[in-house]
Design an enzyme around this catalytic site. Structure first.
Site, PDB file in Angstrom:
ATOM      1  N   HIS A   1     -27.002  -1.416 -37.686  1.00 14.68           N
ATOM      2  CA  HIS A   1     -27.595  -1.098 -36.388  1.00 14.68           C
ATOM      3  C   HIS A   1     -28.982  -1.704 -36.237  1.00 14.68           C
ATOM      4  CE1 HIS A   1     -24.863   1.800 -34.264  1.00 14.68           C
ATOM      5  NE2 HIS A   1     -24.193   1.401 -35.324  1.00 14.68           N
TER       6      HIS A   1
ATOM      7  N   SER B   1     -24.485  -6.844 -35.187  1.00 15.76           N
ATOM      8  CA  SER B   1     -23.357  -7.583 -35.736  1.00 15.76           C
ATOM      9  C   SER B   1     -23.571  -9.078 -35.568  1.00 15.76           C
ATOM     10  CB  SER B   1     -22.071  -7.200 -35.005  1.00 15.76           C
ATOM     11  OG  SER B   1     -21.623  -5.950 -35.411  1.00 15.76           O
TER      12      SER B   1
ATOM     13  N   LYS C   1     -11.234  -1.129 -28.825  1.00 19.25           N
ATOM     14  CA  LYS C   1     -10.663  -2.262 -29.555  1.00 19.25           C
ATOM     15  C   LYS C   1     -10.392  -1.872 -31.019  1.00 19.25           C
ATOM     16  CE  LYS C   1     -11.629  -7.160 -30.322  1.00 19.25           C
ATOM     17  NZ  LYS C   1     -12.625  -8.247 -30.225  1.00 19.25           N
ATOM     18  N   ASP C   2     -11.357  -1.208 -31.637  1.00 22.20           N
ATOM     19  CA  ASP C   2     -11.196  -0.809 -33.036  1.00 22.20           C
ATOM     20  C   ASP C   2     -10.099   0.237 -33.212  1.00 22.20           C
ATOM     21  OD1 ASP C   2     -13.162  -2.549 -33.745  1.00 22.20           O
ATOM     22  OD2 ASP C   2     -14.708  -1.042 -34.110  1.00 22.20           O
TER      23      ASP C   2
ATOM     24  N   GLU D   1      -3.948  -2.522 -61.573  1.00 22.78           N
ATOM     25  CA  GLU D   1      -3.453  -2.579 -60.204  1.00 22.78           C
ATOM     26  C   GLU D   1      -3.807  -3.930 -59.577  1.00 22.78           C
ATOM     27  OE1 GLU D   1      -1.925   0.768 -58.345  1.00 22.78           O
ATOM     28  OE2 GLU D   1      -1.245  -0.217 -60.151  1.00 22.78           O
TER      29      GLU D   1
HETATM   30  C1  HEM Z   1     -16.228   1.537 -47.814  1.00 26.92           C
HETATM   31  C2  HEM Z   1     -16.236   0.297 -47.488  1.00 26.92           C
HETATM   32  C3  HEM Z   1     -16.899  -0.282 -46.240  1.00 26.92           C
HETATM   33  C4  HEM Z   1     -17.017   0.267 -45.001  1.00 26.92           C
HETATM   34  C5  HEM Z   1     -16.511   1.632 -44.540  1.00 26.92           C
HETATM   35  C6  HEM Z   1     -17.707  -0.716 -44.189  1.00 26.92           C
HETATM   36  C7  HEM Z   1     -18.004  -0.538 -42.855  1.00 26.92           C
HETATM   37  C8  HEM Z   1     -18.548  -1.503 -42.035  1.00 26.92           C
HETATM   38  C9  HEM Z   1     -18.648  -1.411 -40.617  1.00 26.92           C
HETATM   39  C10 HEM Z   1     -18.162  -0.224 -39.757  1.00 26.92           C
HETATM   40  C11 HEM Z   1     -19.185  -2.578 -40.169  1.00 26.92           C
HETATM   41  C12 HEM Z   1     -19.384  -3.007 -38.706  1.00 26.92           C
HETATM   42  C13 HEM Z   1     -18.089  -3.612 -38.166  1.00 26.92           C
HETATM   43  C14 HEM Z   1     -17.797  -4.976 -38.736  1.00 26.92           C
HETATM   44  O1  HEM Z   1     -18.610  -5.896 -38.538  1.00 26.92           O
HETATM   45  O2  HEM Z   1     -16.744  -5.136 -39.383  1.00 26.92           O
HETATM   46  C15 HEM Z   1     -19.499  -3.381 -41.314  1.00 26.92           C
HETATM   47  C16 HEM Z   1     -20.108  -4.640 -41.276  1.00 26.92           C
HETATM   48  C17 HEM Z   1     -20.401  -5.419 -42.376  1.00 26.92           C
HETATM   49  N1  HEM Z   1     -19.986  -5.167 -43.684  1.00 26.92           N
HETATM   50 FE1  HEM Z   1     -19.042  -3.520 -44.319  1.00 26.92          FE
HETATM   51  N2  HEM Z   1     -17.992  -1.823 -44.953  1.00 26.92           N
HETATM   52  C18 HEM Z   1     -17.527  -1.599 -46.203  1.00 26.92           C
HETATM   53  C19 HEM Z   1     -17.620  -2.464 -47.283  1.00 26.92           C
HETATM   54  C20 HEM Z   1     -18.270  -3.706 -47.261  1.00 26.92           C
HETATM   55  C21 HEM Z   1     -18.323  -4.617 -48.367  1.00 26.92           C
HETATM   56  C22 HEM Z   1     -17.651  -4.367 -49.720  1.00 26.92           C
HETATM   57  C23 HEM Z   1     -19.060  -5.725 -47.930  1.00 26.92           C
HETATM   58  C24 HEM Z   1     -19.431  -6.995 -48.672  1.00 26.92           C
HETATM   59  C25 HEM Z   1     -19.685  -7.113 -49.936  1.00 26.92           C
HETATM   60  C26 HEM Z   1     -19.453  -5.489 -46.584  1.00 26.92           C
HETATM   61  C27 HEM Z   1     -20.218  -6.362 -45.823  1.00 26.92           C
HETATM   62  C28 HEM Z   1     -20.449  -6.201 -44.461  1.00 26.92           C
HETATM   63  C29 HEM Z   1     -21.207  -7.137 -43.634  1.00 26.92           C
HETATM   64  C30 HEM Z   1     -21.900  -8.430 -44.114  1.00 26.92           C
HETATM   65  C31 HEM Z   1     -21.167  -6.637 -42.319  1.00 26.92           C
HETATM   66  C32 HEM Z   1     -21.755  -7.281 -41.049  1.00 26.92           C
HETATM   67  C33 HEM Z   1     -20.678  -8.197 -40.574  1.00 26.92           C
HETATM   68  C34 HEM Z   1     -20.993  -8.936 -39.311  1.00 26.92           C
HETATM   69  O3  HEM Z   1     -21.702  -8.384 -38.468  1.00 26.92           O
HETATM   70  O4  HEM Z   1     -20.496 -10.067 -39.189  1.00 26.92           O
HETATM   71  N3  HEM Z   1     -18.943  -4.263 -46.204  1.00 26.92           N
HETATM   72  N4  HEM Z   1     -19.096  -2.705 -42.454  1.00 26.92           N
END
Ligand code: HEM
Lengths: 435, 290
Positions: free
Chosen positions: A232, A236, A261-262, A305
């Site tokens: 936030h 994004s 959408k989500d 796994e």
């Molecule tokens: C429990 C696991 C995770 C949850 C619940 C989670 C949740 C989210 C959510 C809700 C967003 C915003 C929507 C989106 O851009 O897809 C986000 C963005 C992002 N997440 Fe995660 N995430 C998780 C794990 C990870 C992991 C393992 C990574 C990388 C190592 C990661 C990297 C990012 C990045 C870089 C963004 C910004 C993406 C963009 O704006 O292009 N996330 N995450």
């Protein structure tokens, strides 16, 4: 809703101005004391680039799986007995005698797999569109920490079944620490016995695994909260990799546009989820784990796994125990540094003619390592495991810094708005004048 | 290469990892093992609308009771399960009678002696052997495993090249291939063929083309005409093997039919939900360039 009224509820990323007006006496009272509704309204109105694709829904999908795992896990824990003599049977009892126990257990088991499936897509999305680059380094690094926590949780959860594969996986993985004996004699052995709570994998080990399997997911929840907070603040990324210039023209409020959408994306994934839960719940697991743990009988093939296989292949590729352990953890630790290893000025692979291909070669490399991880460590698999392991590190440590310096980016749009306009033009039917 | 191999083996507590094809091919090449490709059969409980055939489960139970139960147990099953919906569907009286055939440990009487009582429907299946030691003594060290989960605890080995893997996986997913264990068990029961010329097996073991390593302690348990069905079903070896496999498939997962039935409704519900959500999204985004 016209575009005008949409724009009126959007803000600069990170700014705390808002349009929330408490309307009743109670909400005014509450707002002055704890502005949770104000916070939620602001939170849900986050300006989100309008051009993001469905791969951006995987963040929401991950949040969905986190809730599913917590819910089903808490139910399972009500029936599970963390005692090595009865653990296996307590799970079978749940499957057979508890109302819908089988549903809860299969949901948890398959949910874990799909959680990893989603996180891998989420991470590859970040890599392709350069979402780890400034200003999203912290967001990305929290993500890597989340990934580590997920792996720890999944490993410990798998051990709780106390089947043959559970037992031998715990034995093999905890034994890795004995490699520290080559740093300082006795150190590794001491660590291993401390982890086991004894001189072999036994009941004390199972008890601590259960305790930690229940605890780490709440660390995960905290990390996800930080992750979303960081999101936030910086906003994004989007397929062009260009930062938002004009919030009014280039973004939409998260709610209702991206919630809808989500939600659709979650429902679509839920169909896949249901398909596996109801028809192939055991497909993703190893059959050997339906045999109770037997410390006297090593299974002929110990394999983790599927979601651990690439890292397992890296572990086995190095012909030294300590080296293998270092390489395996290094393969994850290197991810923390990619915001600085990538020297390119351009974020999105869309405009990176060379790195775009290297991205796909890397995806292939990861899949190949996964396959090799499932094969016996003999014959040509050993060689190929080493080749793909070396390439894994070359990708991050050599190609990423180098290609960023020598690559000439392809022509880019001026802005997100420019890109959206161009796309709209190219998809509009010519016969109907746009008006 | 050998040093790498040795190190790797030492590495992780005897990781002699292997998924079948390569290892099997290697062994076959070395002339150690007969490699029999287990065919995929059609089972009533496979597929989207899978269910257990009640008559087949009853026949299978008869085979289990008359043959397999002499050595094996089904410790995770209770006698009452035999009367529950989706199973062999025995009446409460029949279940009571079946349960009453065994003696169950009840506790200690006033003199401190072990007290036994007749089994009740709520009791778990009782093994013929007092314990694993007694069983092992009877079979030269091999213990007949509990069969409660046998169809889920066994898979089959399939040979394919690495590049065929996505195809194999896609096919499994599309056809919901979850009955590998049943295919294995059926093939195992049919797998007692003549010892091929030139092969030797250890004393007291039996040759089986399906069992990994080709020799096991279990003598051929079934043969043509062994179990009298009394319902006109031909009691060939193949039929007996299929029936007992179906029974053990049910024993491994008594809620299987319920699961698949529920799945159909869940998918219908989710499909409608996804459709409505997609529609909302489309309406909301109608005039928005993105
Ligand atoms: C429990 C696991 C995770 C949850 C619940 C989670 C949740 C989210 C959510 C809700 C967003 C915003 C929507 C989106 O851009 O897809 C986000 C963005 C992002 N997440 Fe995660 N995430 C998780 C794990 C990870 C992991 C393992 C990574 C990388 C190592 C990661 C990297 C990012 C990045 C870089 C963004 C910004 C993406 C963009 O704006 O292009 N996330 N995450």
């Amino acid at each position: 809703m016209s575009n005008e009224s949409i724009a009126s509820v959007t803000h600069e990323p990170g700014s705390f101005e808002h349009t929330y007006q408490p309307k009743t006496a109670f909400t005014r009272w509450l707002d002055a004391r704890l502005p949770v509704i104000r916070f939620a309204a602001h939170f849900m109105a986050m300006p989100t680039p309008r051009n993001i694709k469905y791969v951006w829904a995987f963040g929401a999908i991950l949040a969905y799986f986190l809730v599913v795992q917590l819910y089903s896990g808490i139910i399972l824990a009500m029936h599970y007995a963390p005692n090595s003599a009865i653990a296996f049977d307590s799970i079978e009892k749940l499957m057979r005698d508890t109302s819908y126990g089988w549903l809860m257990r299969y949901t948890h088991v398959v949910g874990a797999s799909l959680f990893f499936f989603a996180v891998y897509i989420h991470m590859f999305r970040g890599m392709y569109y350069g979402s780890y680059k400034s200003p999203r380094e912290v967001l990305w690094m929290i993500g890597v920490a989340i990934f580590l926590c997920m792996m720890a949780t999944a490993f410990m959860g798998y051990s709780l079944v106390w089947g043959q594969m559970s037992f031998w996986a715990v034995t093999v993985i905890t034994n890795l620490f004995s490699s520290f004996d080559s740093i300082y004699p006795g150190l590794g052995t001491a660590i291993v016995q401390w982890i086991w709570g004894g001189f072999s994998v036994d009941n004390p080990t199972l008890n601590r695994l259960f305790s930690l399997h229940y605890m780490v997911p709440f660390v995960l929840v905290a990390l996800v909260a930080l992750h979303v907070w960081a999101l936030h603040v910086v906003g994004s990324n989007n397929p062009t990799g260009i930062e938002v210039r004009d919030v009014k023209k280039e973004t939409l409020p998260f709610h209702p546009y991206f919630t809808t959408k989500d939600m659709f994306a979650i429902a679509a994934i839920a169909i896949l989820f249901a398909y596996i839960v109801f028809w192939m719940p055991n497909y993703l697991g190893d059959v050997v784990n339906y045999e109770p743990a037997n410390p006297l009988k090593t299974p002929p093939h110990i394999v983790p796994e599927w979601y651990f296989l690439p890292f397992y292949a890296i572990l086995r590729a190095i012909p030294s125990k300590l080296g293998g352990v270092i390489a395996m953890f290094g393969a994850i630790v290197v991810l923390f540094f990619i915001p600085w290893l990538d020297t390119s000025r351009v974020r999105s692979c869309r405009y990176r003619p060379i790195f775009k291909w290297l991205f796909w070669v890397f995806v292939f490399d990861a899949l190949a390592l996964g396959y090799i991880g499932s094969q016996p460590a003999e014959g040509s698999w050993v060689f190929w495991g080493q080749v793909f392991t070396v390439y894994y590190f070359v990708h991050f440590l050599v190609l990423m810094p180098l290609v960023g310096l020598i690559e000439t980016p392809s022509p880019m749009p001026e802005s997100i708005e420019d890109d959206v306009k161009r796309k709209a033009k190219s998809t509009q039917p010519q016969a109907v004048p746009a008006e | 290469m050998t040093t790498i191999k040795t190190t790797l083996m030492g590495l992780a507590a005897g990781l002699l990892l292997s998924i079948a094809p390569a290892a099997a091919a290697e062994q076959a090449a070395a002339g150690h093992e007969e490699h029999y490709q287990i065919p995929r059969l059609k089972w009533t409980w496979g597929g989207i609308f899978g269910y257990f055939d009640q008559q087949q489960l009853r026949r299978g139970f008869k085979v289990y009771k008359e043959v397999c139960s002499n050595c094996h147990n089904l410790g995770l099953l209770s006698y009452r399960n035999l009367g529950e919906p989706g199973g062999p569907g025995f009446s409460p009286e029949e279940v009571k009678a079946i349960a009453a055939e065994v003696q169950v440990f009840e506790g200690f009487d006033e003199q401190g002696n072990i007290a036994m009582r007749a089994g009740r429907p709520a009791d778990n299946f009782v093994w013929k052997f007092k314990n694993a030691k007694e069983a092992a003594a009877a079979f030269g060290g091999a213990v007949p495993p509990d069969l409660s989960l046998i169809t889920r605890a066994r898979g089959i080995e399939r040979e394919f090249h690495w590049y065929e893997y996505p195809l194999v996986m896609a096919k499994d997913l599309a056809t919901q291939y979850q009955e590998q264990g049943a295919d294995y068990l059926h093939a195992l029961l049919l797998g007692y063929v003549d010892l091929p010329a030139g092969r030797k097996i250890a004393d007291g073991l039996n040759y089986n083309r399906v069992f990994p390593g080709n020799q096991l302690a279990m003598p051929q348990p079934l043969s043509d005409g062994q179990v009298e069905y009394g319902d006109g079903t031909p009691n060939t070896l193949d039929q007996e093997a299929k029936d007992v496999t179906a029974f053990l498939g049910w024993a491994a997962e008594p809620h299987l039919a319920e699961r698949k039935k529920m799945g159909v409704w869940v998918i219908v519900y989710l499909a409608v939900l996804a459709g409505l959500l997609l529609l909302s999204k489309k309406v909301l985004w109608r005039n928005i360039e993105h």
